[in-house]
Structure formats: C-alpha cells, structure tokens
Scaffold this motif. Structure first.
Motif, PDB file in Angstrom:
ATOM      1  N   MET A   1      42.590  54.106  40.114  1.00 30.80           N
ATOM      2  CA  MET A   1      42.147  52.746  39.741  1.00 30.80           C
ATOM      3  C   MET A   1      42.221  51.848  40.971  1.00 30.80           C
ATOM      4  SD  MET A   1      43.743  50.259  36.791  1.00 30.80           S
ATOM      5  CE  MET A   1      43.088  48.610  36.558  1.00 30.80           C
ATOM      6  N   SER A   2      41.140  51.115  41.279  1.00 29.05           N
ATOM      7  CA  SER A   2      41.126  50.251  42.449  1.00 29.05           C
ATOM      8  C   SER A   2      42.038  49.053  42.242  1.00 29.05           C
ATOM      9  CB  SER A   2      39.693  49.778  42.721  1.00 29.05           C
ATOM     10  OG  SER A   2      39.207  49.035  41.617  1.00 29.05           O
ATOM     11  N   LYS A   3      42.504  48.539  43.365  1.00 30.77           N
ATOM     12  CA  LYS A   3      43.398  47.388  43.305  1.00 30.77           C
ATOM     13  C   LYS A   3      42.642  46.150  42.816  1.00 30.77           C
ATOM     14  CE  LYS A   3      46.858  48.523  46.796  1.00 30.77           C
ATOM     15  NZ  LYS A   3      47.512  48.060  48.042  1.00 30.77           N
ATOM     16  N   PRO A   4      43.242  45.366  41.923  1.00 30.58           N
ATOM     17  CA  PRO A   4      42.562  44.149  41.476  1.00 30.58           C
ATOM     18  C   PRO A   4      42.592  43.080  42.560  1.00 30.58           C
ATOM     19  CG  PRO A   4      44.773  44.254  40.548  1.00 30.58           C
ATOM     20  CD  PRO A   4      44.550  45.562  41.267  1.00 30.58           C
ATOM     21  N   GLU A   5      41.561  42.260  42.582  1.00 30.82           N
ATOM     22  CA  GLU A   5      41.554  41.102  43.482  1.00 30.82           C
ATOM     23  C   GLU A   5      42.206  39.937  42.752  1.00 30.82           C
ATOM     24  OE1 GLU A   5      37.911  38.855  44.175  1.00 30.82           O
ATOM     25  OE2 GLU A   5      38.287  39.018  46.326  1.00 30.82           O
ATOM     26  N   VAL A   6      43.330  39.458  43.267  1.00 27.55           N
ATOM     27  CA  VAL A   6      44.102  38.424  42.583  1.00 27.55           C
ATOM     28  C   VAL A   6      44.284  37.220  43.504  1.00 27.55           C
ATOM     29  CG1 VAL A   6      46.253  37.874  41.391  1.00 27.55           C
ATOM     30  CG2 VAL A   6      45.336  40.201  41.282  1.00 27.55           C
ATOM     31  N   ILE A   7      43.896  36.061  43.009  1.00 29.43           N
ATOM     32  CA  ILE A   7      44.083  34.802  43.731  1.00 29.43           C
ATOM     33  C   ILE A   7      44.902  33.866  42.848  1.00 29.43           C
ATOM     34  CG2 ILE A   7      42.950  32.790  44.755  1.00 29.43           C
ATOM     35  CD1 ILE A   7      40.455  34.594  45.152  1.00 29.43           C
ATOM     36  N   VAL A   8      45.969  33.301  43.399  1.00 28.62           N
ATOM     37  CA  VAL A   8      46.824  32.374  42.651  1.00 28.62           C
ATOM     38  C   VAL A   8      46.733  30.991  43.288  1.00 28.62           C
ATOM     39  CG1 VAL A   8      49.151  31.827  41.878  1.00 28.62           C
ATOM     40  CG2 VAL A   8      48.418  34.219  42.002  1.00 28.62           C
ATOM     41  N   TYR A   9      46.160  30.040  42.559  1.00 26.97           N
ATOM     42  CA  TYR A   9      46.191  28.642  42.988  1.00 26.97           C
ATOM     43  C   TYR A   9      47.527  28.056  42.541  1.00 26.97           C
ATOM     44  CZ  TYR A   9      41.198  28.662  44.116  1.00 26.97           C
ATOM     45  OH  TYR A   9      39.972  28.925  44.678  1.00 26.97           O
ATOM     46  N   SER A  10      48.293  27.522  43.476  1.00 30.61           N
ATOM     47  CA  SER A  10      49.644  27.040  43.179  1.00 30.61           C
ATOM     48  C   SER A  10      49.834  25.625  43.700  1.00 30.61           C
ATOM     49  CB  SER A  10      50.681  27.975  43.824  1.00 30.61           C
ATOM     50  OG  SER A  10      50.571  27.903  45.252  1.00 30.61           O
ATOM     51  N   SER A  11      50.997  25.046  43.353  1.00 31.25           N
ATOM     52  CA  SER A  11      51.419  23.751  43.882  1.00 31.25           C
ATOM     53  C   SER A  11      52.861  23.869  44.341  1.00 31.25           C
ATOM     54  CB  SER A  11      51.322  22.650  42.818  1.00 31.25           C
ATOM     55  OG  SER A  11      50.011  22.501  42.339  1.00 31.25           O
ATOM     56  N   ILE A  59      41.824  36.922  38.398  1.00 28.68           N
ATOM     57  CA  ILE A  59      41.970  38.378  38.492  1.00 28.68           C
ATOM     58  C   ILE A  59      40.586  38.988  38.363  1.00 28.68           C
ATOM     59  CG2 ILE A  59      43.010  40.435  37.472  1.00 28.68           C
ATOM     60  CD1 ILE A  59      45.259  38.643  36.412  1.00 28.68           C
ATOM     61  N   ASN A  60      40.090  39.486  39.481  1.00 24.31           N
ATOM     62  CA  ASN A  60      38.708  39.994  39.536  1.00 24.31           C
ATOM     63  C   ASN A  60      37.733  38.953  38.989  1.00 24.31           C
ATOM     64  OD1 ASN A  60      39.534  42.457  40.624  1.00 24.31           O
ATOM     65  ND2 ASN A  60      39.864  43.351  38.595  1.00 24.31           N
ATOM     66  N   GLY A  61      37.974  37.695  39.339  1.00 28.74           N
ATOM     67  CA  GLY A  61      37.086  36.609  38.956  1.00 28.74           C
ATOM     68  C   GLY A  61      37.352  35.995  37.600  1.00 28.74           C
ATOM     69  N   LYS A  62      38.234  36.601  36.801  1.00 27.67           N
ATOM     70  CA  LYS A  62      38.542  36.071  35.468  1.00 27.67           C
ATOM     71  C   LYS A  62      39.771  35.166  35.544  1.00 27.67           C
ATOM     72  CE  LYS A  62      36.404  39.862  32.928  1.00 27.67           C
ATOM     73  NZ  LYS A  62      36.575  40.928  31.915  1.00 27.67           N
ATOM     74  N   LEU A  63      39.689  34.020  34.875  1.00 32.11           N
ATOM     75  CA  LEU A  63      40.682  32.962  35.033  1.00 32.11           C
ATOM     76  C   LEU A  63      41.802  33.043  33.995  1.00 32.11           C
ATOM     77  CD1 LEU A  63      41.469  30.245  36.430  1.00 32.11           C
ATOM     78  CD2 LEU A  63      40.016  29.100  34.736  1.00 32.11           C
ATOM     79  N   VAL A  64      43.050  32.878  34.481  1.00 31.18           N
ATOM     80  CA  VAL A  64      44.222  32.718  33.610  1.00 31.18           C
ATOM     81  C   VAL A  64      44.895  31.406  33.990  1.00 31.18           C
ATOM     82  CG1 VAL A  64      46.409  33.676  32.817  1.00 31.18           C
ATOM     83  CG2 VAL A  64      44.557  35.213  33.515  1.00 31.18           C
TER      84      VAL A  64
END
Length: 421
Positions: A1-11, A59-64
């Motif tokens: 399984m390929s690694k997910p692309e994860v971006i975390v916008y934080s403060s 996560i792979n373009g999907k927002l949480v």
C-alpha cells in the motif's frame, strides 16, 4: 500500500493540533505541517477554502476538520485504536532516539506482577505514580491517549500550586509523569478492554495481553457527552470551534458567539474580545465555580446573555446564524460568523469496568475517604469519582491518597504511612 499524502494545517499553541500530530506520529504516518499562525500563505489557503479553524488535515486530498479519530483512521486505512507495532529492532532504535515516557507493552510488562497499577496517566494517575514509586511499590501506568486528556489539551495553567510561571497543561502533566518515572514507575500506552477484580491478584485485559496487579487505581479521565447541537458537527472547522488559541485570528473584526458556563468559557471570551468586533457570551445555566465576569462586563464589545441556549447552528459553506432560546423561552435567529463551544456535561470514562466495582447512575465510582471502592485493593479518584469541582490539583491530591492507601493494602499495614521526606 502506498504511503498516504498527509498535510496538517496547524496553529501555535493549539491543543487539538497536537492531538492530530501525536495521532499521526504514534502510527508512524509521515505528514507535512503547515502552521497558519506563522505563515500567512497557509492562513490564506485555509480562508480560501472557507476553513476557519485548525487543525485541518488533508489525507490524499480529503479533509478532516478538528481531531476526529475515527475519520482519520478510516482515511488512513486503519482500524479504531490501531497503533502499528514496529519490529523489535525498529522499536529499540526509536526509543533510543526519543525522550518518550510511554512505551509499548512488551513481554516483561506482561510477565510482571505489579504492586500498583493506575489506569489513566492524567494528574490523578501521574501523582499516584509519584507516591507509589517513591514508596517502593512496583508501579505501572496505563494510558490509551497520553496527550488527549483534559489537562493535556488545556492550553494555559496559571494556578497550580508551586508552579509560578504559566505552562501548558501538557507541560505540567509531562513534568508529573517524568517525576514518577524518575522514581521508577513504568508507563505504557494501551487501551484497557476489561478487568477482573474477583481475586487477590487483579487482572487488567489489554489487546496485548493481561496485566497483573496487587492493587489498582482507576484514574481515567472524563469523556464528552454524545449529544451535540444541531449543525455542530457539520460546521466544525467552518465556524464552529473549541479553542480561541487555535482559531481567534480567523475572526478578526467579526461577530462570534461563545457558549459555556465555566471559567474556560469566560477566559476564551476575553481572548476573543481582543480580535472580534463583537463577542456574544451565552451562559446556558448557572456559572460553575468561582467565575469572575467583571472583566467582560466592562468590555464594550462583549455582550453577556444569561440563561440563553443555542438550539441550532445554520449556514451554507460556513456558519452564518444560530437559533437561540432566550431566558424568556423565545426562539431568536442571530447573525454570527462563528461559534465557540465550551459546554460541560463531561462523564467519567469508566464503561470498561462494567460491574467490577460499584458505580452510580452516571458512571462515577463510589469510594470512601481513602478512595477505596467496594473491592479490596481497588481505588478510584480524579474524574472517575464524583467531586464538587474538577481541577488538576484536586485530581493530584486524589492520586496521593490512593497511592498511600494502596501501599497500606499491599504491605498489609494497619495505618496509612505518610511520606514526609
């Protein structure tokens, strides 16, 4: 399984951002962090997407939005509460390079018969571990989410005795845990599935195996009630927030509502008043604890509404209005750009006990003045018992009492032996 692309916008200073990052790190998920407090381009990226709060995780373009463990697990392809176990070689390398207090459960832990096990590593459990380990009891602390408790996600503590500087709740808690570890206490991260207190040696079931103990301290934290305001979940991160430190900057010169009946709500309203055009503070019931409203009452851009409740949150892409039930039982529609919620109703997380000890109708363990439950050798304190007010210092005191009571039980003493030096 390929690694997910994860971006975390934080403060900066955002406790829920820390929860998301800890969640990902604990599962060894690589991610890119974009701090919207430091970099205006990231702040603007969120606003362009009509996201008015952090954390916001892609996560792979999907927002949480916010910290939603089940949704994060689903998008990452993990089961609930799953923490991937590394090979022993990788684990040793990780531990050698990280100053971590909580370790994975291993065979040594499962083979041991501990004198004292505390279920929960918050202020009650950590304080208990300090006293028990210093009292030469073989001590283990079990916590399923060390950075997710009430104290750990509190962004400022200024009234803990002996700590003169302002600290985050996580920093204060880590100090307690490190002190206990210095005295010899062990800390593991795992979820307690069930318990068996029917014999002299107590059994605590984890996914990894069974923990054995001569005495047990139930020091679990509280959990939020399941009921939410209509529209709350839908607009979380899009106008619904739970942290001014994280999200106040998104509401510069805007109108927000703050809903709550405790000191945290008052403090958060004070913070938001520095940014917002208008802060409408709704107090649904009587104020809890020794709360001072004078600062807000003298602030021209703060409006205080006692005995007003929010019935519904309305909007399109983001929050636009709230339905308010007034003190005269009339429904009104108010225009707001955002709403910050600090509602009470926390319940003890004692469901795993089932009938192992006597609890009241809300789940609180029934204890005596020595924090003994109805089962010999089993104690309860902190948020697991009913107290007149919830404060870290009260939970820490409970931990001390429970540990000294456990020491009496384990060593079969006729009296408690205090630790004077």
């Amino acid at each position: 399984m390929s690694k997910p692309e994860v971006i975390v916008y934080s403060s900066s200073g955002c406790p829920y951002c820390e929860k998301v990052k800890s969640f990902l790190k604990d599962r060894h998920i690589d991610f890119e962090e974009r701090n919207a407090s430091i970099h205006k381009e990231y702040f603007d990226q969120l606003k362009e997407r009509k996201i008015y709060g952090t954390p916001a995780t892609l996560i792979n373009g999907k927002l949480v939005l916010g910290f939603q463990e089940k949704k994060l697990n689903k998008l990452l392809g993990l089961s609930d509460d799953q923490v991937p176990v590394l090979s022993s070689a990788k684990t040793e390398t990780s531990n050698a390079n990280a100053d971590t207090i909580f370790q994975a459960v291993n065979e040594n832990v499962l083979d041991e018969v501990y004198d004292f096990v505390t279920i929960g590593g918050g202020p009650a459990g950590a304080s208990a571990a300090v006293y028990s380990a210093r009292g030469k009891l073989k001590t283990l602390v079990i916590d399923k989410a060390p950075k997710a408790g009430t104290l750990a996600i509190t962004h400022k503590i200024a009234n803990y005795p002996g700590v003169r500087e302002e600290v985050t709740g996580l920093e204060l808690l880590t100090r307690m845990q490190a002190q206990a570890k210095d005295f010899g206490a062990e800390f593991v991260r795992s979820t307690v599935l069930s318990v068996d207190f029917s014999n002299e040696i107590k059994m605590i079931e984890l996914a990894e195996g069974t923990i054995k103990a001569k005495s047990v301290f139930i020091a679990v934290g509280a959990k939020a009630p399941s009921g939410k305001i209509k529209g709350e979940e839908e607009y979380t991160g899009r106008g619904v927030s739970y942290c001014s430190t994280c999200d106040a900057a998104f509401y510069q010169d805007r109108v927000v509502a703050v809903v709550g009946d405790n000191d945290e709500a008052i403090h958060e309203a004070e913070t938001l008043a520095k940014y917002c055009k208008t802060v409408k503070l709704l107090i649904p019931t009587e104020l809890k604890g020794d709360v001072d409203l004078s600062v807000l009452e003298n602030n021209s851009n703060v409006e205080i509404y006692k005995r007003h409740r929010v019935r519904e949150i309305i909007g399109t892409d983001s929050v636009e209005k709230i339905v308010v039930l007034t003190d005269k039982k009339e429904e009104q529609l108010w225009d707001v750009d955002g709403i910050f919620l600090y509602l009470g109703g926390m319940m003890p997380g004692t469901d795993f006990l089932k009938g192992a000890v006597i609890r009241d109708e809300e789940g609180y363990c029934l204890v005596d003045e020595y924090l003994r439950t109805n089962v010999d050798g089993v104690f309860a304190g902190g948020d697991a018992r009913r107290t007149p007010i919830k404060q870290a210092v009260i939970s820490a005191a409970d931990g001390a009492i429970a540990a000294l009571s456990a020491e009496q039980h384990v060593n079969k003493r006729s009296k408690l032996r205090p630790q004077y030096s």
